[in-house]
Design a protein around this motif. Structure first.
Motif, short mmCIF file in Angstrom:
data_model
loop_
_atom_site.label_atom_id
_atom_site.label_comp_id
_atom_site.label_asym_id
_atom_site.label_seq_id
_atom_site.Cartn_x
_atom_site.Cartn_y
_atom_site.Cartn_z
N PRO A 49 38.12 -11.67 -29.69
CA PRO A 49 38.31 -12.07 -31.04
C PRO A 49 38.26 -11.39 -32.11
O PRO A 49 37.24 -10.47 -32.25
N SER A 50 38.96 -11.40 -32.98
CA SER A 50 39.15 -10.10 -34.08
C SER A 50 38.14 -10.20 -35.19
O SER A 50 37.72 -9.27 -35.88
N SER A 51 37.41 -11.23 -35.42
CA SER A 51 36.51 -11.51 -36.36
C SER A 51 35.05 -11.06 -35.95
O SER A 51 34.08 -11.44 -36.64
N ASN A 107 34.59 -19.42 -28.25
CA ASN A 107 35.44 -18.47 -29.07
C ASN A 107 35.86 -17.16 -28.60
O ASN A 107 36.44 -16.27 -29.24
N GLY A 108 35.64 -17.01 -27.16
CA GLY A 108 35.74 -15.86 -26.65
C GLY A 108 34.74 -14.78 -26.56
O GLY A 108 35.08 -13.64 -26.05
N ILE A 109 33.62 -15.22 -27.13
CA ILE A 109 32.49 -14.14 -27.28
C ILE A 109 31.89 -13.91 -25.89
O ILE A 109 31.85 -12.56 -25.94
N GLY A 110 31.79 -14.52 -25.05
CA GLY A 110 31.30 -14.37 -23.80
C GLY A 110 31.95 -13.19 -23.11
O GLY A 110 31.76 -12.39 -22.31
N LYS A 111 33.55 -13.56 -23.16
CA LYS A 111 34.50 -12.82 -22.47
C LYS A 111 34.19 -11.35 -23.19
O LYS A 111 34.24 -10.24 -22.71
N LEU A 171 24.05 -9.88 -10.94
CA LEU A 171 23.66 -10.77 -11.73
C LEU A 171 23.36 -12.29 -11.11
O LEU A 171 23.56 -12.37 -10.13
N ALA A 172 22.54 -13.24 -11.70
CA ALA A 172 22.25 -14.11 -11.20
C ALA A 172 22.62 -15.05 -12.48
O ALA A 172 22.44 -15.16 -13.64
N THR A 173 23.32 -16.42 -12.13
CA THR A 173 23.68 -17.42 -13.10
C THR A 173 23.69 -18.78 -12.55
O THR A 173 24.00 -18.83 -11.26
N ALA A 174 23.37 -19.59 -13.21
CA ALA A 174 23.40 -21.09 -12.82
C ALA A 174 24.51 -22.02 -13.30
O ALA A 174 24.95 -22.98 -12.81
N ASP A 175 25.14 -21.52 -14.28
CA ASP A 175 26.30 -22.10 -15.05
C ASP A 175 27.40 -21.29 -15.48
O ASP A 175 28.37 -22.06 -16.16
N ALA A 176 27.46 -20.34 -15.10
CA ALA A 176 28.71 -19.38 -15.78
C ALA A 176 29.46 -18.72 -14.78
O ALA A 176 30.09 -17.51 -14.93
N HIS A 177 29.49 -19.09 -13.49
CA HIS A 177 30.35 -18.44 -12.28
C HIS A 177 31.71 -18.28 -12.60
O HIS A 177 32.09 -17.11 -12.48
N GLY A 178 32.36 -19.05 -13.35
CA GLY A 178 33.70 -19.04 -13.84
C GLY A 178 33.99 -17.71 -14.62
O GLY A 178 35.00 -16.77 -14.61
N LEU A 179 33.15 -17.81 -15.64
CA LEU A 179 33.36 -16.65 -16.44
C LEU A 179 33.12 -15.12 -15.79
O LEU A 179 34.13 -14.38 -15.82
N TYR A 180 32.03 -14.93 -14.93
CA TYR A 180 31.98 -13.99 -14.33
C TYR A 180 32.89 -13.42 -13.11
O TYR A 180 33.42 -12.22 -13.25
N ALA A 181 33.50 -14.51 -12.47
CA ALA A 181 34.49 -14.29 -11.57
C ALA A 181 35.64 -13.59 -12.16
O ALA A 181 36.47 -12.95 -11.60
N GLN A 182 36.25 -13.95 -13.34
CA GLN A 182 37.02 -13.43 -14.17
C GLN A 182 37.02 -11.83 -13.93
O GLN A 182 37.87 -11.01 -14.39
#
Length: 139
Positions: free
Chosen positions: A2-4, A85-89, A109-120
């Motif tokens: 995100p550019s902003s 908004n793509g900030i996590g990425k 890392l450990a996550t309960a809910d963001a597996h999809g983000l980290y898999a990328q």
């Protein structure tokens, strides 16, 4: 990205009040964490953030590492109002780019809910979870 928004690894920019509020009141893993504990964690870690165009911090992550072989990505949080908004990425990409020159063997890392983000970004379940053990030091 995100550019902003702006990513930084400058620990001096971290809004400690905001980060403590997020983690101690809005996260499932650090709920109730004392401010002095959070400040000590920040002081002993590599810290990362994302800021909006007005200079308000909108995301945080920290990494515990020996800077040679191992890193633990933790306390990753994106402000609820900024999610989607793509900030996590942007945050994860920035952390990985900052650590890449170190030549680390592995990052955990450990996550309960963001597996999809980290898999990328190449994170995957352990091939042999029986190799990892955890000792709880306090409740």
């Amino acid at each position: 990205m995100p550019s902003s928004y702006t990513f930084s690894n400058d620990s001096a920019r971290i809004d400690r009040d905001r980060v403590h509020l997020w983690l101690s009141e809005k996260s499932y893993w650090a709920n109730g964490r004392a401010r002095e504990v959070q400040d000590a964690a920040i002081d002993g870690s590599r810290n990362y953030g994302v800021w909006d165009s007005s200079g308000t911090q909108v995301a945080y992550a920290r990494v515990v590492t020996d800077a040679v072989t191992f890193a633990w990505l933790c306390d990753v949080f994106v402000d609820e109002e900024e999610r989607g908004n793509g900030i996590g990425k942007m945050l994860v990409e920035g952390v990985i780019a900052d650590l890449q020159p170190l030549g680390l063997t592995r990052m955990l890392l450990a996550t309960a809910d963001a597996h999809g983000l980290y898999a990328q970004y190449g994170f995957a379940p352990s091939e042999d979870p029986t190799r990892y053990m955890i000792k709880q030091m306090r409740p």
